[in-house]
Design an enzyme around this catalytic site. Sequence first.
Site, mmCIF file in Angstrom:
data_model
loop_
_atom_site.group_PDB
_atom_site.id
_atom_site.type_symbol
_atom_site.label_atom_id
_atom_site.label_comp_id
_atom_site.label_asym_id
_atom_site.label_seq_id
_atom_site.Cartn_x
_atom_site.Cartn_y
_atom_site.Cartn_z
ATOM 1 N N ILE A 122 0.825 -1.210 0.000
ATOM 2 C CA ILE A 122 0.000 0.000 0.000
ATOM 3 C C ILE A 122 0.866 1.270 0.000
ATOM 4 C CG2 ILE A 122 -0.262 0.328 2.506
ATOM 5 C CD1 ILE A 122 -3.319 0.596 1.957
ATOM 6 N N ASN A 181 11.377 -9.017 6.824
ATOM 7 C CA ASN A 181 11.617 -8.478 8.163
ATOM 8 C C ASN A 181 11.058 -9.468 9.182
ATOM 9 O OD1 ASN A 181 12.720 -6.024 7.198
ATOM 10 N ND2 ASN A 181 10.668 -5.224 6.815
ATOM 11 N N HIS A 203 5.576 -12.254 5.468
ATOM 12 C CA HIS A 203 5.514 -11.648 4.143
ATOM 13 C C HIS A 203 6.925 -11.426 3.641
ATOM 14 C CE1 HIS A 203 5.184 -8.564 7.267
ATOM 15 N NE2 HIS A 203 5.877 -7.749 6.481
ATOM 16 N N HIS A 251 8.893 -9.082 1.027
ATOM 17 C CA HIS A 251 8.810 -7.908 0.156
ATOM 18 C C HIS A 251 9.605 -8.218 -1.106
ATOM 19 C CE1 HIS A 251 7.584 -4.879 3.348
ATOM 20 N NE2 HIS A 251 8.091 -5.824 4.114
HETATM 21 P P1 5GP Z 1 6.895 -5.020 7.568
HETATM 22 O O1 5GP Z 1 7.455 -3.770 8.161
HETATM 23 O O2 5GP Z 1 5.988 -5.767 8.520
HETATM 24 O O3 5GP Z 1 7.927 -5.893 6.935
HETATM 25 O O4 5GP Z 1 6.030 -4.545 6.321
HETATM 26 C C1 5GP Z 1 4.650 -4.389 6.337
HETATM 27 C C2 5GP Z 1 4.264 -3.810 5.002
HETATM 28 O O5 5GP Z 1 2.875 -3.942 4.855
HETATM 29 C C3 5GP Z 1 4.605 -2.323 4.819
HETATM 30 O O6 5GP Z 1 5.440 -2.159 3.697
HETATM 31 C C4 5GP Z 1 3.231 -1.673 4.640
HETATM 32 O O7 5GP Z 1 3.257 -0.618 3.706
HETATM 33 C C5 5GP Z 1 2.374 -2.828 4.159
HETATM 34 N N1 5GP Z 1 0.960 -2.710 4.508
HETATM 35 C C6 5GP Z 1 0.473 -2.415 5.747
HETATM 36 N N2 5GP Z 1 -0.874 -2.415 5.702
HETATM 37 C C7 5GP Z 1 -1.226 -2.739 4.429
HETATM 38 C C8 5GP Z 1 -2.498 -2.883 3.788
HETATM 39 O O8 5GP Z 1 -3.567 -2.735 4.361
HETATM 40 N N3 5GP Z 1 -2.463 -3.223 2.456
HETATM 41 C C9 5GP Z 1 -1.294 -3.404 1.788
HETATM 42 N N4 5GP Z 1 -1.395 -3.730 0.487
HETATM 43 N N5 5GP Z 1 -0.083 -3.259 2.362
HETATM 44 C C10 5GP Z 1 -0.064 -2.931 3.674
#
Ligand code: 5GP
Length: 125
Positions: free
Chosen positions: A40, A97, A110, A112
């Site tokens: 997002i 992460n 997840h 990236h």
């Molecule tokens: P983390 O920091 O946990 O590795 O990354 C989480 C990722 O999820 C972030 O890059 C953030 O932008 C993405 N994200 C968080 N909420 C949403 C959402 O509701 N939809 C989408 N498509 N991405 C999200």
Amino acid sequence: MPIDATLPYDDSNIFARILRGEIPAKTVYEDEHAFAFHDIQPQAPTHILVIPRGPYASWDDFSAKASEAEIAGFVRAVGKVARDHGLVEPGYRLLANTGGHGGQEVPHLHVHLFGGKALGPMLAR
Ligand code: 5GP
């Protein structure tokens, strides 16, 4: 706020809700084991998140508990998404992460997938 990777899976997390169709996402790929959608808040021209369908909080949880089929399916899905987006020849970056020091914010595993430009050094200096 980074998560504590030792906590049990919480199925109210945002990616669990996306998997259940409760929250929309820009889907790019899905199969029996994996689901992929655009981040997002993209941090590169291509920024896709690939997640397993199963309830795994982190890379640690997944690598310890997932079946061989789930692991194979997930890894193959990541590669397929990269190929389908034309990223193999120019190159791309994968990032998972994990926990507090890893800066993980969503407690569902997840990966990236970043691409579409030269991505620079691996970590901020
Ligand atoms: P983390 O920091 O946990 O590795 O990354 C989480 C990722 O999820 C972030 O890059 C953030 O932008 C993405 N994200 C968080 N909420 C949403 C959402 O509701 N939809 C989408 N498509 N991405 C999200």
